[in-house]
Scaffold this motif. Structure first.
Motif, PDB file in Angstrom:
ATOM      1  N   ASN A   1     -10.879   2.747   2.783  1.00  0.00           N
ATOM      2  CA  ASN A   1      -9.990   1.942   2.539  1.00  0.00           C
ATOM      3  C   ASN A   1      -9.488   1.087   3.246  1.00  0.00           C
ATOM      4  O   ASN A   1      -8.828   1.319   4.212  1.00  0.00           O
ATOM      5  CB  ASN A   1      -8.840   2.403   1.584  1.00  0.00           C
ATOM      6  CG  ASN A   1      -9.457   3.545   0.141  1.00  0.00           C
ATOM      7  OD1 ASN A   1     -10.609   3.399  -0.153  1.00  0.00           O
ATOM      8  ND2 ASN A   1      -8.131   4.698   0.124  1.00  0.00           N
ATOM      9  N   LYS A   2      -9.931  -0.828   3.049  1.00  0.00           N
ATOM     10  CA  LYS A   2      -9.476  -1.894   3.668  1.00  0.00           C
ATOM     11  C   LYS A   2      -7.222  -1.823   3.324  1.00  0.00           C
ATOM     12  O   LYS A   2      -7.189  -1.290   2.757  1.00  0.00           O
ATOM     13  CB  LYS A   2      -9.809  -3.234   2.612  1.00  0.00           C
ATOM     14  CG  LYS A   2     -10.951  -3.610   3.513  1.00  0.00           C
ATOM     15  CD  LYS A   2     -11.789  -4.569   2.824  1.00  0.00           C
ATOM     16  CE  LYS A   2     -13.402  -4.094   2.767  1.00  0.00           C
ATOM     17  NZ  LYS A   2     -13.877  -5.852   2.692  1.00  0.00           N
ATOM     18  N   ASN A   3      -7.282  -1.926   4.263  1.00  0.00           N
ATOM     19  CA  ASN A   3      -5.880  -2.053   4.776  1.00  0.00           C
ATOM     20  C   ASN A   3      -5.509  -3.198   4.782  1.00  0.00           C
ATOM     21  O   ASN A   3      -5.156  -4.497   5.470  1.00  0.00           O
ATOM     22  CB  ASN A   3      -4.984  -1.639   6.227  1.00  0.00           C
ATOM     23  CG  ASN A   3      -4.253  -1.113   6.679  1.00  0.00           C
ATOM     24  OD1 ASN A   3      -2.807  -0.932   5.678  1.00  0.00           O
ATOM     25  ND2 ASN A   3      -3.197  -1.382   7.681  1.00  0.00           N
ATOM     26  N   SER A   4      -4.558  -3.590   3.453  1.00  0.00           N
ATOM     27  CA  SER A   4      -3.706  -5.183   3.976  1.00  0.00           C
ATOM     28  C   SER A   4      -2.923  -5.481   3.241  1.00  0.00           C
ATOM     29  O   SER A   4      -1.879  -4.474   3.253  1.00  0.00           O
ATOM     30  CB  SER A   4      -4.067  -5.325   1.423  1.00  0.00           C
ATOM     31  OG  SER A   4      -5.837  -5.237   1.262  1.00  0.00           O
ATOM     32  N   LEU A   5      -2.332  -6.412   4.620  1.00  0.00           N
ATOM     33  CA  LEU A   5      -0.996  -6.288   4.687  1.00  0.00           C
ATOM     34  C   LEU A   5      -0.080  -6.998   3.074  1.00  0.00           C
ATOM     35  O   LEU A   5      -0.301  -7.511   2.874  1.00  0.00           O
ATOM     36  CB  LEU A   5      -1.092  -8.218   6.534  1.00  0.00           C
ATOM     37  CG  LEU A   5      -1.674  -7.244   7.181  1.00  0.00           C
ATOM     38  CD1 LEU A   5      -1.315  -8.702   8.063  1.00  0.00           C
ATOM     39  CD2 LEU A   5      -1.092  -6.029   7.889  1.00  0.00           C
ATOM     40  N   PRO A   6       1.220  -6.974   4.008  1.00  0.00           N
ATOM     41  CA  PRO A   6       1.937  -7.279   2.610  1.00  0.00           C
ATOM     42  C   PRO A   6       2.108  -8.579   2.579  1.00  0.00           C
ATOM     43  O   PRO A   6       2.350  -9.479   3.470  1.00  0.00           O
ATOM     44  CB  PRO A   6       2.872  -6.336   3.088  1.00  0.00           C
ATOM     45  CG  PRO A   6       2.991  -6.022   3.984  1.00  0.00           C
ATOM     46  CD  PRO A   6       2.003  -6.097   3.909  1.00  0.00           C
ATOM     47  N   SER A   7       2.931  -9.614   1.780  1.00  0.00           N
ATOM     48  CA  SER A   7       3.034 -10.381   1.531  1.00  0.00           C
ATOM     49  C   SER A   7       4.419 -10.829   2.769  1.00  0.00           C
ATOM     50  O   SER A   7       5.008 -10.551   2.446  1.00  0.00           O
ATOM     51  CB  SER A   7       3.397 -11.113   0.173  1.00  0.00           C
ATOM     52  OG  SER A   7       4.254 -11.114  -0.470  1.00  0.00           O
ATOM     53  N   ALA A   8       4.350 -12.908   2.669  1.00  0.00           N
ATOM     54  CA  ALA A   8       5.294 -12.458   3.539  1.00  0.00           C
ATOM     55  C   ALA A   8       6.771 -12.397   2.080  1.00  0.00           C
ATOM     56  O   ALA A   8       7.766 -12.387   2.391  1.00  0.00           O
ATOM     57  CB  ALA A   8       5.448 -14.551   3.945  1.00  0.00           C
ATOM     58  N   GLU A   9       6.809 -12.910   1.329  1.00  0.00           N
ATOM     59  CA  GLU A   9       8.083 -12.006   0.887  1.00  0.00           C
ATOM     60  C   GLU A   9       8.171 -10.699   0.600  1.00  0.00           C
ATOM     61  O   GLU A   9       9.353 -10.420   0.590  1.00  0.00           O
ATOM     62  CB  GLU A   9       7.615 -12.649  -0.994  1.00  0.00           C
ATOM     63  CG  GLU A   9       7.324 -14.112  -1.435  1.00  0.00           C
ATOM     64  CD  GLU A   9       6.036 -14.788  -1.472  1.00  0.00           C
ATOM     65  OE1 GLU A   9       5.100 -13.592  -0.611  1.00  0.00           O
ATOM     66  OE2 GLU A   9       5.368 -15.381  -2.034  1.00  0.00           O
ATOM     67  N   ASP A  10       7.191 -10.006   0.562  1.00  0.00           N
ATOM     68  CA  ASP A  10       7.308  -8.435   1.100  1.00  0.00           C
ATOM     69  C   ASP A  10       8.045  -8.058   2.256  1.00  0.00           C
ATOM     70  O   ASP A  10       8.757  -7.309   2.772  1.00  0.00           O
ATOM     71  CB  ASP A  10       6.815  -7.659   0.561  1.00  0.00           C
ATOM     72  CG  ASP A  10       5.979  -7.807  -0.611  1.00  0.00           C
ATOM     73  OD1 ASP A  10       7.019  -7.729  -1.762  1.00  0.00           O
ATOM     74  OD2 ASP A  10       4.484  -7.505  -1.548  1.00  0.00           O
ATOM     75  N   ALA A  11       7.610  -8.755   3.247  1.00  0.00           N
ATOM     76  CA  ALA A  11       7.645  -8.113   4.380  1.00  0.00           C
ATOM     77  C   ALA A  11       8.740  -8.899   5.025  1.00  0.00           C
ATOM     78  O   ALA A  11       9.667  -8.575   5.694  1.00  0.00           O
ATOM     79  CB  ALA A  11       6.494  -9.227   5.877  1.00  0.00           C
ATOM     80  N   PHE A  12       9.618 -10.662   4.501  1.00  0.00           N
ATOM     81  CA  PHE A  12       9.959 -11.442   5.167  1.00  0.00           C
ATOM     82  C   PHE A  12      11.839 -11.456   3.799  1.00  0.00           C
ATOM     83  O   PHE A  12      12.438 -11.721   4.826  1.00  0.00           O
ATOM     84  CB  PHE A  12      10.114 -12.773   6.031  1.00  0.00           C
ATOM     85  CG  PHE A  12       8.923 -12.540   7.086  1.00  0.00           C
ATOM     86  CD1 PHE A  12       8.923 -11.053   7.729  1.00  0.00           C
ATOM     87  CD2 PHE A  12       8.250 -13.136   6.385  1.00  0.00           C
ATOM     88  CE1 PHE A  12       6.894 -10.940   8.496  1.00  0.00           C
ATOM     89  CE2 PHE A  12       7.017 -13.016   8.210  1.00  0.00           C
ATOM     90  CZ  PHE A  12       6.655 -12.062   8.676  1.00  0.00           C
TER      91      PHE A  12
END
Length: 371
Positions: A260-271
């Motif tokens: 499965n493709k590994n999508s990065l979290p949004s800036a909102e979720d990461a920071f």
């Protein structure tokens, strides 16, 4: 208009008389690593530049400057709180909520995160503006979403041997420049995206007069002398097995398991502020409305002994109100609306907390001592 010459330089290259086959090879080379690649189309006798082959976010901002805007908002203050001896404090939330400046700013890792996230999600065309605390940015960029490729700490020759330095890296990899002083935590200084051998794309600092640009290894080396800084290269993990274990782009899986493709979290979720809420000294943030927490980040500043918060800087996490735009050739640009500072102004609800009856803050105010 950069005040320092090193930050004023912006590079590009022109390709003349390209045939269609070479055009597609260049496009694949310079944006094939992204799930949101260049949308520029082939046209006979068209003159192309390097930017045309880069992912749309890079095209849209190249050569531009981001001007910081400011808003005054009622946000929680941790100034003067002792982090070492938490005790019951009868001050409730409202006593800790004060009017203070909130910045809408963009720095190198905020932009790099958007480029990397777009590389993990098909046709992501709306930018988010963010400036995360350096520790949160380091945590995100060294998480299991990224595979370590090489480090100047382990191989000092990387800094002087171009062939060795470029041997194992590829377009879409991310460069992290950092330093660590004695008895101090690691500090992330700069982040850039690899384009080609000794060629990078960066937001060249956090100030108003530094551009988004293509830069060379020599340019980066001049800005961040190897005698002071360490250099790490990482690669986004592009696929996950069905059992959710990550696979870096260069790894091969000989089994028939689904990937499965590994999508990065949004800036909102990461920071967002919810990341700080997990820390004991900032438990107050755990009671913010989630939408509020995700729309802001914070950089605390501590006393020399690390025991007391001396200041904090809030920054907004703002998604542009429109997607980037494309002309008839597929070249990307920012929508006109984003050039108005009013389009990026953060706002708050009347009550920023999720609790009807907020609990007390459990931290001790450190007495101010006169010298």
């Amino acid at each position: 208009y950069a005040s320092l010459p090193n930050f004023a330089l912006s590079l590009d290259a022109t390709f003349s008389d390209l045939n269609e086959q070479t055009f597609h090879k260049l496009k694949d080379e310079y944006s094939g690593w992204s799930e949101t690649p260049s949308s520029v189309i082939w046209k006979e006798a068209e003159q192309y530049t390097l930017l045309d082959f880069l992912p749309p976010f890079l095209q849209a901002v190249s050569g531009l400057h981001f001007h910081t805007t400011r808003a005054t908002l009622n946000m929680p203050s941790f100034v003067g709180l002792s982090l070492t001896s938490p005790q019951e404090d009868k001050n409730n939330y409202s006593r800790r909520q004060v009017e203070q400046e909130v910045l809408v700013a963009y720095n190198c890792w905020g932009f790099a995160w958007e480029v990397l996230r777009a590389s993990s999600i098909s046709d992501l065309h709306r930018l988010t503006i963010s400036t995360a605390d350096p520790s949160l940015a380091w945590e995100a960029l060294t998480s299991s979403n990224f595979e370590p490729i090489q480090s100047s700490q382990e191989e000092p020759l990387l800094l002087t041997d171009s062939s060795l330095r470029n041997k194992n890296i590829a377009g879409g990899d991310v460069l992290l420049v950092w330093h660590q002083n004695d008895n101090q935590p690691l500090f992330l200084d700069h982040v850039a995206i690899v384009l080609d051998d000794d060629l990078y794309f960066e937001k060249s600092g956090s100030g108003d007069r530094v551009p988004f640009r293509v830069n060379t290894w020599d340019g980066l080396d001049a800005d961040f002398p190897p005698a002071v800084f360490h250099w790490d290269w990482r690669r986004r993990v592009r696929f996950c097995d069905a059992d959710n274990s990550e696979m870096a782009d260069g790894q091969k899986d000989d089994s028939d398991r689904k990937k499965n493709k590994n999508s990065l979290p949004s800036a909102e979720d990461a920071f967002g502020l919810q990341k700080f809420a997990a820390m004991e000294q900032f438990k107050l943030l755990d009671h913010l409305q989630l939408d509020v927490a995700k729309n802001f980040s914070m950089t605390p500043q501590y006393s020399d002994d690390g025991s007391t918060v001396e200041a904090q800087t809030y920054t907004a996490i703002v998604q542009l109100d429109r997607d980037i735009e494309f002309d008839e050739m597929g070249r990307a640009s920012l929508p006109e609306s984003v050039f108005s500072e009013h389009s990026l102004q953060p706002t708050l609800p009347t009550n920023i907390y999720a609790d009807d009856d907020p609990p007390v803050v459990k931290m001790q105010e450190q007495e101010t001592k006169s010298s």
